[in-house]
Design a protein around this motif. Structure first.
Motif, PDB file in Angstrom:
ATOM      1  N   THR A  33     -31.490  52.989  53.193  1.00 62.10           N
ATOM      2  CA  THR A  33     -32.093  52.489  54.419  1.00 62.10           C
ATOM      3  C   THR A  33     -33.254  53.411  54.763  1.00 62.10           C
ATOM      4  OG1 THR A  33     -29.959  51.697  55.198  1.00 62.10           O
ATOM      5  CG2 THR A  33     -31.700  51.898  56.829  1.00 62.10           C
ATOM      6  N   ILE A  34     -34.435  52.853  54.822  1.00 62.32           N
ATOM      7  CA  ILE A  34     -35.634  53.623  55.153  1.00 62.32           C
ATOM      8  C   ILE A  34     -35.803  53.558  56.661  1.00 62.32           C
ATOM      9  CG2 ILE A  34     -38.071  53.967  54.663  1.00 62.32           C
ATOM     10  CD1 ILE A  34     -36.158  53.908  52.157  1.00 62.32           C
ATOM     11  N   LEU A  35     -35.734  54.687  57.331  1.00 59.26           N
ATOM     12  CA  LEU A  35     -35.843  54.704  58.781  1.00 59.26           C
ATOM     13  C   LEU A  35     -37.287  54.925  59.238  1.00 59.26           C
ATOM     14  CD1 LEU A  35     -32.647  56.780  59.581  1.00 59.26           C
ATOM     15  CD2 LEU A  35     -32.943  54.306  59.609  1.00 59.26           C
ATOM     16  N   ASP A  36     -37.848  56.065  58.872  1.00 62.43           N
ATOM     17  CA  ASP A  36     -39.224  56.366  59.277  1.00 62.43           C
ATOM     18  C   ASP A  36     -39.798  57.350  58.267  1.00 62.43           C
ATOM     19  OD1 ASP A  36     -41.614  56.639  60.637  1.00 62.43           O
ATOM     20  OD2 ASP A  36     -40.838  58.153  62.005  1.00 62.43           O
ATOM     21  N   ILE A  88     -42.181  50.500  52.038  1.00 62.99           N
ATOM     22  CA  ILE A  88     -41.583  51.539  51.201  1.00 62.99           C
ATOM     23  C   ILE A  88     -40.342  50.997  50.486  1.00 62.99           C
ATOM     24  CG2 ILE A  88     -40.449  53.795  51.243  1.00 62.99           C
ATOM     25  CD1 ILE A  88     -42.366  54.476  53.581  1.00 62.99           C
ATOM     26  N   ALA A  89     -39.526  50.232  51.198  1.00 61.34           N
ATOM     27  CA  ALA A  89     -38.321  49.652  50.592  1.00 61.34           C
ATOM     28  C   ALA A  89     -38.686  48.715  49.452  1.00 61.34           C
ATOM     29  CB  ALA A  89     -37.504  48.915  51.651  1.00 61.34           C
ATOM     30  N   LYS A  90     -39.740  47.936  49.626  1.00 64.35           N
ATOM     31  CA  LYS A  90     -40.168  47.024  48.565  1.00 64.35           C
ATOM     32  C   LYS A  90     -40.593  47.808  47.326  1.00 64.35           C
ATOM     33  CE  LYS A  90     -43.200  43.230  47.495  1.00 64.35           C
ATOM     34  NZ  LYS A  90     -44.603  43.144  47.262  1.00 64.35           N
ATOM     35  N   GLY A  91     -41.363  48.878  47.534  1.00 59.12           N
ATOM     36  CA  GLY A  91     -41.789  49.710  46.401  1.00 59.12           C
ATOM     37  C   GLY A  91     -40.613  50.378  45.711  1.00 59.12           C
ATOM     38  N   LEU A  92     -39.660  50.878  46.497  1.00 66.08           N
ATOM     39  CA  LEU A  92     -38.468  51.508  45.919  1.00 66.08           C
ATOM     40  C   LEU A  92     -37.627  50.507  45.134  1.00 66.08           C
ATOM     41  CD1 LEU A  92     -37.088  53.929  48.660  1.00 66.08           C
ATOM     42  CD2 LEU A  92     -37.895  54.519  46.388  1.00 66.08           C
ATOM     43  N   SER A  93     -37.544  49.283  45.634  1.00 63.61           N
ATOM     44  CA  SER A  93     -36.724  48.283  44.950  1.00 63.61           C
ATOM     45  C   SER A  93     -37.282  47.957  43.564  1.00 63.61           C
ATOM     46  CB  SER A  93     -36.627  47.004  45.778  1.00 63.61           C
ATOM     47  OG  SER A  93     -37.864  46.321  45.798  1.00 63.61           O
ATOM     48  N   GLU A  94     -38.589  48.097  43.398  1.00 58.61           N
ATOM     49  CA  GLU A  94     -39.209  47.821  42.101  1.00 58.61           C
ATOM     50  C   GLU A  94     -39.091  49.008  41.141  1.00 58.61           C
ATOM     51  OE1 GLU A  94     -43.175  46.851  43.264  1.00 58.61           O
ATOM     52  OE2 GLU A  94     -42.584  44.932  44.143  1.00 58.61           O
ATOM     53  N   LYS A  95     -39.191  50.220  41.651  1.00 60.88           N
ATOM     54  CA  LYS A  95     -39.245  51.407  40.789  1.00 60.88           C
ATOM     55  C   LYS A  95     -37.917  52.124  40.610  1.00 60.88           C
ATOM     56  CE  LYS A  95     -44.055  52.378  41.811  1.00 60.88           C
ATOM     57  NZ  LYS A  95     -45.004  53.295  42.416  1.00 60.88           N
ATOM     58  N   ASP A 121     -35.841  43.741  54.673  1.00 61.02           N
ATOM     59  CA  ASP A 121     -36.555  44.653  55.560  1.00 61.02           C
ATOM     60  C   ASP A 121     -36.583  46.054  54.946  1.00 61.02           C
ATOM     61  OD1 ASP A 121     -37.186  42.680  57.397  1.00 61.02           O
ATOM     62  OD2 ASP A 121     -35.358  42.996  58.545  1.00 61.02           O
ATOM     63  N   ALA A 122     -35.941  47.017  55.588  1.00 60.39           N
ATOM     64  CA  ALA A 122     -35.976  48.392  55.113  1.00 60.39           C
ATOM     65  C   ALA A 122     -34.666  48.789  54.429  1.00 60.39           C
ATOM     66  CB  ALA A 122     -36.260  49.328  56.271  1.00 60.39           C
ATOM     67  N   TYR A 123     -33.936  47.819  53.921  1.00 61.09           N
ATOM     68  CA  TYR A 123     -32.633  48.062  53.311  1.00 61.09           C
ATOM     69  C   TYR A 123     -32.676  47.607  51.848  1.00 61.09           C
ATOM     70  CZ  TYR A 123     -27.542  47.942  52.747  1.00 61.09           C
ATOM     71  OH  TYR A 123     -26.262  48.155  52.331  1.00 61.09           O
ATOM     72  N   VAL A 124     -32.235  48.488  50.943  1.00 58.46           N
ATOM     73  CA  VAL A 124     -32.240  48.208  49.509  1.00 58.46           C
ATOM     74  C   VAL A 124     -30.886  48.560  48.933  1.00 58.46           C
ATOM     75  CG1 VAL A 124     -33.323  48.775  47.297  1.00 58.46           C
ATOM     76  CG2 VAL A 124     -34.684  48.851  49.374  1.00 58.46           C
ATOM     77  N   VAL A 125     -30.358  47.686  48.077  1.00 62.54           N
ATOM     78  CA  VAL A 125     -29.107  47.959  47.375  1.00 62.54           C
ATOM     79  C   VAL A 125     -29.402  47.949  45.876  1.00 62.54           C
ATOM     80  CG1 VAL A 125     -26.742  47.219  46.921  1.00 62.54           C
ATOM     81  CG2 VAL A 125     -27.746  46.881  49.198  1.00 62.54           C
ATOM     82  N   ILE A 126     -29.024  49.036  45.209  1.00 59.59           N
ATOM     83  CA  ILE A 126     -29.206  49.158  43.771  1.00 59.59           C
ATOM     84  C   ILE A 126     -27.831  49.223  43.123  1.00 59.59           C
ATOM     85  CG2 ILE A 126     -30.175  50.576  41.933  1.00 59.59           C
ATOM     86  CD1 ILE A 126     -32.534  50.711  43.706  1.00 59.59           C
ATOM     87  N   GLU A 127     -27.618  48.371  42.147  1.00 57.92           N
ATOM     88  CA  GLU A 127     -26.355  48.341  41.418  1.00 57.92           C
ATOM     89  C   GLU A 127     -26.574  49.099  40.106  1.00 57.92           C
ATOM     90  OE1 GLU A 127     -23.340  44.789  40.385  1.00 57.92           O
ATOM     91  OE2 GLU A 127     -25.371  44.515  39.641  1.00 57.92           O
TER      92      GLU A 127
END
Length: 130
Positions: A33-36, A88-95, A121-127
């Motif tokens: 979860t990306i807060l700030d 930021i969450a979108k970028g993290l989800s890709e990389k 939104d600002a939440y990413v789950v990686i399996e």
């Protein structure tokens, strides 16, 4: 220098052969979860401004203006406000899946399969699976 390290890590992560998830094995999840991140983004922008200002040779007036701490702070703050946690969450989800597999292979010699399973939104789950 930091950008070169990130670029080489990204390239190396892409070169690691991807392993597929095995349905017979257990999986684990990483919840982010990306807060700030405005202060972190601002600090990174300020570093890049300093770095690019040293390379600037042909525009002495701009170089003098950009050398001022106050100008760098103002630009970095504005950029930090424009970058949202969702971006930021979108970028993290890709990389993140490739980087996770690469880092686990480099640090512990483990073969890891990873994939992004949810982004909102600002939440990413990686399996991932070892």
């Amino acid at each position: 220098m930091a950008t070169e390290a990130k670029a080489s890590a990204t390239a190396a992560a892409a070169s690691v052969s991807r392993f597929e998830l095995d349905p017979d094995k257990d999986v684990s999840y990483i919840n982010l979860t990306i807060l700030d991140a405005s202060k972190t983004v601002a600090a990174g922008v300020k570093d890049k401004l300093r770095e690019s200002n040293q390379k600037m040779r042909y525009f002495p007036v701009i170089k003098r203006i950009m050398a001022k701490e106050r100008v760098q702070d103002k630009i970095a703050t504005k950029v930090g406000q424009k970058v949202t946690p969702t971006m930021i969450a979108k970028g993290l989800s890709e990389k993140m899946p490739n980087l996770l597999a690469h880092m686990m292979h480099q640090k512990a010699g483990m073969k890891v399969a990873a994939q992004t399973v949810f982004v909102e939104d600002a939440y990413v789950v990686i399996e991932f699976q070892v």
